[in-house]
Structure formats: structure tokens, C-alpha cells
Scaffold this motif. Structure first.
Motif, mmCIF file in Angstrom:
data_model
loop_
_atom_site.group_PDB
_atom_site.id
_atom_site.type_symbol
_atom_site.label_atom_id
_atom_site.label_comp_id
_atom_site.label_asym_id
_atom_site.label_seq_id
_atom_site.Cartn_x
_atom_site.Cartn_y
_atom_site.Cartn_z
ATOM 1 N N VAL A 15 0.843 -1.202 0.000
ATOM 2 C CA VAL A 15 0.000 0.000 0.000
ATOM 3 C C VAL A 15 0.878 1.251 0.000
ATOM 4 C CG1 VAL A 15 -1.625 1.350 1.374
ATOM 5 C CG2 VAL A 15 -1.982 -1.100 1.092
ATOM 6 N N PHE A 16 1.922 1.233 0.831
ATOM 7 C CA PHE A 16 2.804 2.380 0.910
ATOM 8 C C PHE A 16 3.559 2.592 -0.405
ATOM 9 C CE2 PHE A 16 6.744 4.500 2.482
ATOM 10 C CZ PHE A 16 6.136 5.684 2.874
ATOM 11 N N ILE A 17 4.069 1.515 -0.995
ATOM 12 C CA ILE A 17 4.780 1.605 -2.269
ATOM 13 C C ILE A 17 3.848 2.156 -3.359
ATOM 14 C CG2 ILE A 17 5.776 0.228 -4.142
ATOM 15 C CD1 ILE A 17 7.713 0.683 -1.908
ATOM 16 N N ASN A 18 2.615 1.680 -3.357
ATOM 17 C CA ASN A 18 1.658 2.142 -4.361
ATOM 18 C C ASN A 18 1.370 3.631 -4.191
ATOM 19 O OD1 ASN A 18 -0.324 1.381 -6.542
ATOM 20 N ND2 ASN A 18 -1.747 2.228 -5.023
ATOM 21 N N GLY A 19 1.253 4.063 -2.925
ATOM 22 C CA GLY A 19 1.003 5.481 -2.678
ATOM 23 C C GLY A 19 2.176 6.341 -3.094
ATOM 24 N N LEU A 20 3.396 5.890 -2.809
ATOM 25 C CA LEU A 20 4.579 6.638 -3.221
ATOM 26 C C LEU A 20 4.672 6.720 -4.738
ATOM 27 C CD1 LEU A 20 7.399 5.376 -0.805
ATOM 28 C CD2 LEU A 20 6.318 7.624 -0.831
ATOM 29 N N GLY A 38 5.404 9.871 -6.907
ATOM 30 C CA GLY A 38 6.823 9.964 -7.266
ATOM 31 C C GLY A 38 7.400 8.591 -7.488
ATOM 32 N N LEU A 39 7.540 8.228 -8.748
ATOM 33 C CA LEU A 39 7.911 6.858 -9.082
ATOM 34 C C LEU A 39 9.252 6.466 -8.487
ATOM 35 C CD1 LEU A 39 6.955 4.406 -10.606
ATOM 36 C CD2 LEU A 39 8.039 5.291 -12.670
ATOM 37 N N MET A 40 10.252 7.323 -8.571
ATOM 38 C CA MET A 40 11.577 6.966 -8.101
ATOM 39 C C MET A 40 11.623 6.897 -6.572
ATOM 40 S SD MET A 40 12.903 6.238 -10.814
ATOM 41 C CE MET A 40 14.417 5.713 -10.058
ATOM 42 N N ASP A 41 10.763 7.664 -5.885
ATOM 43 C CA ASP A 41 10.692 7.533 -4.432
ATOM 44 C C ASP A 41 10.276 6.116 -4.043
ATOM 45 O OD1 ASP A 41 11.456 10.095 -3.999
ATOM 46 O OD2 ASP A 41 9.437 10.882 -3.641
ATOM 47 N N ILE A 72 5.458 -2.090 -11.206
ATOM 48 C CA ILE A 72 5.402 -2.398 -12.644
ATOM 49 C C ILE A 72 4.196 -1.706 -13.281
ATOM 50 C CG2 ILE A 72 4.941 -4.267 -14.281
ATOM 51 C CD1 ILE A 72 6.777 -6.014 -12.594
ATOM 52 N N ARG A 73 3.092 -1.674 -12.564
ATOM 53 C CA ARG A 73 1.914 -0.974 -13.086
ATOM 54 C C ARG A 73 2.239 0.502 -13.346
ATOM 55 N NH1 ARG A 73 -3.238 -3.387 -11.798
ATOM 56 N NH2 ARG A 73 -2.953 -5.431 -10.829
ATOM 57 N N TRP A 74 2.922 1.132 -12.357
ATOM 58 C CA TRP A 74 3.225 2.550 -12.501
ATOM 59 C C TRP A 74 4.299 2.796 -13.558
ATOM 60 C CZ3 TRP A 74 0.034 6.084 -11.043
ATOM 61 C CH2 TRP A 74 -0.863 5.818 -10.004
ATOM 62 N N PHE A 75 5.276 1.897 -13.676
ATOM 63 C CA PHE A 75 6.262 2.035 -14.755
ATOM 64 C C PHE A 75 5.559 1.985 -16.112
ATOM 65 C CE2 PHE A 75 9.691 0.406 -11.780
ATOM 66 C CZ PHE A 75 10.329 1.636 -11.716
ATOM 67 N N TYR A 76 4.596 1.090 -16.205
ATOM 68 C CA TYR A 76 3.849 0.987 -17.466
ATOM 69 C C TYR A 76 3.056 2.274 -17.732
ATOM 70 C CZ TYR A 76 0.705 -0.744 -21.062
ATOM 71 O OH TYR A 76 0.002 -0.898 -22.233
ATOM 72 N N ASN A 77 2.399 2.767 -16.678
ATOM 73 C CA ASN A 77 1.588 3.972 -16.846
ATOM 74 C C ASN A 77 2.429 5.201 -17.206
ATOM 75 O OD1 ASN A 77 -0.695 2.515 -16.244
ATOM 76 N ND2 ASN A 77 -0.695 3.058 -14.076
ATOM 77 N N TYR A 78 3.653 5.252 -16.640
ATOM 78 C CA TYR A 78 4.538 6.378 -16.927
ATOM 79 C C TYR A 78 5.343 6.172 -18.210
ATOM 80 C CZ TYR A 78 3.877 8.621 -12.355
ATOM 81 O OH TYR A 78 3.352 9.270 -11.274
#
Length: 506
Positions: A422-427, A431-434, A458-464
Motif C-alpha cells: 500500500v505504501f509503495i503504491n502510494g509513493l 513519485g515513481l523513483m521515491d 510495474i503498473r506505474w512504470f507501465y503507466n509512466y
């Protein structure tokens, strides 16, 4: 490898080559411990009974024996399995744990001659006030040879025990050994033998036997043995009744447990707070909270003061039933009885409010907890992180989320896998690199994230649009034995993936 262990290895290697030339060994595997042991006979049993830490302790102990110039004992034992050599080595090894570990390695032959030698060694140890080590030995042998052959072991130890120890000493060793091996019927036979010679089992051994019989469901033997100790001793104590009540309640026989509580006073045993807590908890587990509350009233009326555990049990039951108003009433009222809520009490209430969707009250309780100096634990944060941190991020309050996280980190508390995800998803949302740096920091601190954390990134890397970084994480997940369902789904739906990527890479 430590220097003392290397010393044992070098000595063992010399001893090994000497024995190999004289005995004609053909094995290609080398275990340095074998050089200090007699050769196993045709009844050889597995020697894989010790772990790596126990082997290290044995190695260190053998080093000390060699340095003390008492290695003649080791040489003598390596030639022949004799009780006197075995006892001397076990005593020289210093600790009960190391001595027992060495015995487990040395017992590689369950022939009658070796079993009898072990019995003699155990009796010598018992005679020298090392009864617990003697019980360890006999328990291990019994576990290897089984119930049928154990009868011969009992006969042998009883026949020759007068040379070493008293009637009670040998029978106590045998009874506890059968209990350690979880052989209730055989332990009862030893009790009968005790009665024949006019001695009684100890109170602790009696409780262990009752506990074992209850666990296996041998209720007939439970009542028979209970009547026996009432008539002949050792007389049951409150501890004995508590153990029996707990055993029956765990088996779902709450009525019997409650009846035992009522009759305790007839045996001059007064129910204590543990007795009542067992019954109260059993009622709550069955969903009979109203009965639990009646037991609390009866408890107070009988002059036994409840403790924080009593109320934690009831508050937890009410919270699970969604009765947060009643739970809060108990929570606020326990102070009137001079009982202070602890971390578990707060955890129960916070969890109840979170599940009821009342995040405001959950947050207030957390702040009240901190104000009163009650330290939150991993459970507190894992309850809160999944809800409050996610809520902070959704409201854009990144500082609040990070503040809660830092507070947990300062306390040396790590989240569970779901809370960390949950925390990783929120970060990653802000801020992806955070998020990536946090994952690396967790790895450095030997915290192993679950696939949920990787999947979220991986979801956020894909989205970005960070496809190279996504590939890197795909490989890392494969190496750690994880798989990403989202990643595979996107592979099938992305034309870029269909042209440029090979699923094997992922």
C-alpha cells in the motif's frame, strides 16, 4: 571457518585416514564427526538428527576436549560404544544442548546392545544429578525404537536401576521420556508401576500427562487418571484444573470446562483470573458474548478481579460482531476498575473501527495511544497503514503518510507485505523513483517485499511509459520467484510488447 573448528577438522582428518586404512572404508563422503564415533552396525539408523548449529556446537565442544588433553576419551569411544566413555564426553561438552546433540549423532545403531548401553549411560547421568539430560536420551531412544521395543527398555532399566538410582528416579525418567515421545498409554503404565512401589508422579508430570491425553481425545483415561491423583496424589492444584479446563474448552467441550470451574472449590482449589479468562474466551469464541459477560459478573462477585486480558477478550468479541458502541463502553469503563488498556486493547479497538469504516475514531484512538505513552507495535501500524496511509495519499497529504511511516521505522517495526505494498503504491502515485528507492532500502534492511509491491511498481512504470525499467523489474521478479499477473495481461494487450518483447525475458 573459525580456527577452533578448523583444528577439529585437521585432527579429524588424521583420525579419518588412520581409521580408513585399518577398517577399509569405501565411502566417498566425509563427515568429520564420524571419526569420533563408533562404526554403525547392521541396524544403523539415520544420523541426520542434528542441524547445522548443533553440529557447530559439537565441533566447538570437541575442540575444547582435545585442547584439554582429554582426547583419550574420544579415542576410546571411537573404538567401542561404551556407556562410561559416552557419559564422560557428554559431561565434557559442557551444556545440555551440546551433549544431547552429540548423543543424537552418536546413536546410529538401534541394536539391543547399543540401546541397553544408552540406558546405562542415562542412569549414570541421573545418578550424577543430570536427570534432564538422561530424560533427553531415553526420549530420543524411545522415539527411534518405538512402543513395542520400549517395553524391553523399561524392563532393562528397572532391573538394574538399583545400582545407580532410586525407584522414583528411574520411573520419573521413564514417565517423562514417554511423555516427551507423546506416548500417553505407556506413560500411564509407568504411573501404575509407581503406585505398585509406593511412589507418586510429580505434579508437573501429572499435568503434562493430562494435557497429552486431552489433546489426543482419550477422555476415559483423563477421568481415570484424575480420580487416581485425587485418591493417591499428587493432589490437583488450581494449575491442574486450569490445564484441564483449557483442554476441554479447546476440544469444544465448554460445558465440561465450566463444570470443572464450579467444582474446583470442593478440591480446595480457588479459581483464579486465568481460570475465568479461559472460560470467558471459550464463550466468546463460540459467539456467546452474553454468557461471557455473565461470567465476568460472577467472577467479580466471587472476589476475583478481572485483568486487562479479560476485557481484551470481550472487547475483541464485540468488535468482531460489529458492536462497536458496546466495545467502546467496555473500553472506556475499564479505567473505573483500575485497569489500564494496553497495546493489544488499542489494536483491537482500532481494528474494529477500521473494519466498521470509522477512520476518524481509529485515528483518534491512535493519537490517544501516543498521548498516553502506550507504544504501538507492528500490529498497530499494519492495521493503520493499509487504511490511513492510503487515505493520506488519496487526500494528497503525502507528509502525513510519510510521518506515520517514519514513526514506525524509528520504532524498529516493519510492516507486513500488504501494508508495505500500500505504501509503495502510494509513493509511486506521486513519485515513481521515491517508491523505487523505498523498495531498495527495504531490501538493504533484509525486508522481503511480496509480489504485490513489485506488481504495483510495474503498473506505474507501465503507466509512466518507463518500459526499460519495467523489463528490469520483470526479470527481478522472476529471479525472486514472483510473477506479475498485470504484466502478463499487458503483454497480450500492448502492440509494442507484441513487436519488441519476448515473454521469456519476463
Amino acid at each position: 571457518m573459525p580456527a577452533n573448528v578448523r583444528n577439529v577438522h585437521s585432527i579429524a582428518q588424521i583420525h579419518y585416514h588412520r581409521l580408513k586404512s585399518s577398517q577399509g572404508l569405501t565411502s566417498h563422503t566425509f563427515d568429520f564427526l564420524n571419526q569420533f564415533l563408533p562404526f554403525a552396525g547392521p541396524n544403523s539408523v539415520s544420523s541426520d538428527s542434528v542441524n547445522s548449529n548443533e553440529r557447530r556446537q559439537i565441533a566447538v565442544g570437541l575442540t575444547k576436549i582435545v585442547k584439554s588433553e582429554k582426547n583419550y576419551v574420544l579415542k576410546g569411544f571411537s573404538r567401542e560404544f561404551r556407556p562410561c566413555f559416552l557419559v564422560n564426553i557428554m559431561k565434557l561438552l559442557g551444556t545440555r544442548e551440546t551433549a544431547f546433540a552429540f548423543f543424537k549423532v552418536a546413536f546410529r545403531d538401534d541394536s539391543d546392545r547399543i540401546v541397553e548401553s544408552c540406558c546405562v549411560a542415562a542412569q549414570i547421568l541421573a545418578a550424577e544429578d543430570l536427570q534432564f539430560l538422561a530424560q533427553d536420551m531415553v526420549s530420543f531412544v524411545i522415539g527411534i525404537i518405538g512402543a513395542s521395543r520400549s517395553r524391553n527398555l523399561v524392563e532393562f532399566m528397572w532391573k538394574y536401576h538399583s545400582f545407580y538410582e532410586s525407584d522414583f528416579s528411574v520411573l520419573n525418567t521413564l514417565m517423562r521420556s514417554f511423555l516427551n515421545a507423546e506416548m500417553g498409554s505407556e506413560a500411564l503404565e509407568i504411573v501404575s508401576k509407581m503406585r505398585e512401589v509406593g511412589v507418586s508422579p510429580t505434579s508437573s508430570a501429572s499435568r503434562i500427562l493430562l494435557k497429552l491425553l486431552l489433546r489426543v481425545g482419550d477422555y476415559g483415561s483423563v477421568w481415570k487418571f484424575f480420580k487416581d491423583i485425587v485418591r493417591k496424589g499428587p493432589f490437583p492444584t488450581t494449575h491442574t484444573f486450569n490445564m484441564m479446563i483449557l483442554g476441554f474448552c479447546r476440544k469444544g467441550l465448554l460445558g465440561i470446562g465450566e463444570s470443572l470451574l464450579h467444582v474446583m472449590r470442593k478440591f480446595r482449589c480457588e479459581p483464579d483470573v486465568f481460570t475465568y479468562n479461559i472460560v470467558i474466551n471459550a464463550n466468546c469464541m463460540r459467539g456467546e458474548t452474553s454468557n461471557a459477560l455473565e461470567w465476568i459478573h460472577f467472577m467479580i462477585w466471587s472476589g476475583c478481579e478481572p485483568n486487562v486480558v479479560t476485557f481484551n477478550v470481550v472487547i475483541n468479541a464485540l468488535s468482531k460482531e460489529g458492536e462497536m458502541v458496546k466495545a467502546r463502553r467496555f473500553f472506556d469503563g475499564i479505567l473505573d476498575l483500575g485497569i489500564f488498556p494496553n497495546t493489544i486493547t488499542y489494536n483491537i479497538m482500532i481494528d474494529g473501527y477500521v473494519k466498521a469504516g470509522d477512520l476518524v475514531e481509529a485515528g483518534k484512538l491512535y493519537e490517544d495511544m501516543r498521548y498516553k505513552g502506550i507504544s504501538p507495535d507492528g500490529m498497530t501500524f499494519n492495521i493503520l497503514i493499509g487504511v490511513l496511509i492510503d487515505g493520506y495519499f488519496r487526500m494528497g497529504d503525502h507528509k502525513g503518510a510519510r510521518s506515520l511511516w517514519k514513526e514506525m521505522h524509528r520504532g524498529g517495526i516493519f510492516p507486513d507485505a500488504v501494508a508495505f505494498a500500500v505504501f509503495i503504491n502510494g509513493l509511486a502515485r506521486v513519485g515513481l523513483m521515491d517508491a523505487y528507492d523505498m523498495l531498495l532500502e527495504a531490501a538493504r534492511e533484509r525486508f522481503v517485499p511480496s509480489y504485490l509491491s513489485y506488481d504495483s511498481l510495474i503498473r506505474w512504470f507501465y503507466n509512466y511509459g518507463k518500459l526499460n525499467r519495467k523489463l528490469m523489474f520483470g526479470r527481478e521478479m522472476r529471479q525472486k520467484g514472483f510473477s506479475s499477473g498485470y504484466l502478463c495481461d499487458q503483454y497480450h494487450h500492448s502492440s509494442f510488447h507484441n513487436r519488441r518483447m519476448n515473454l521469456d525475458i519476463l
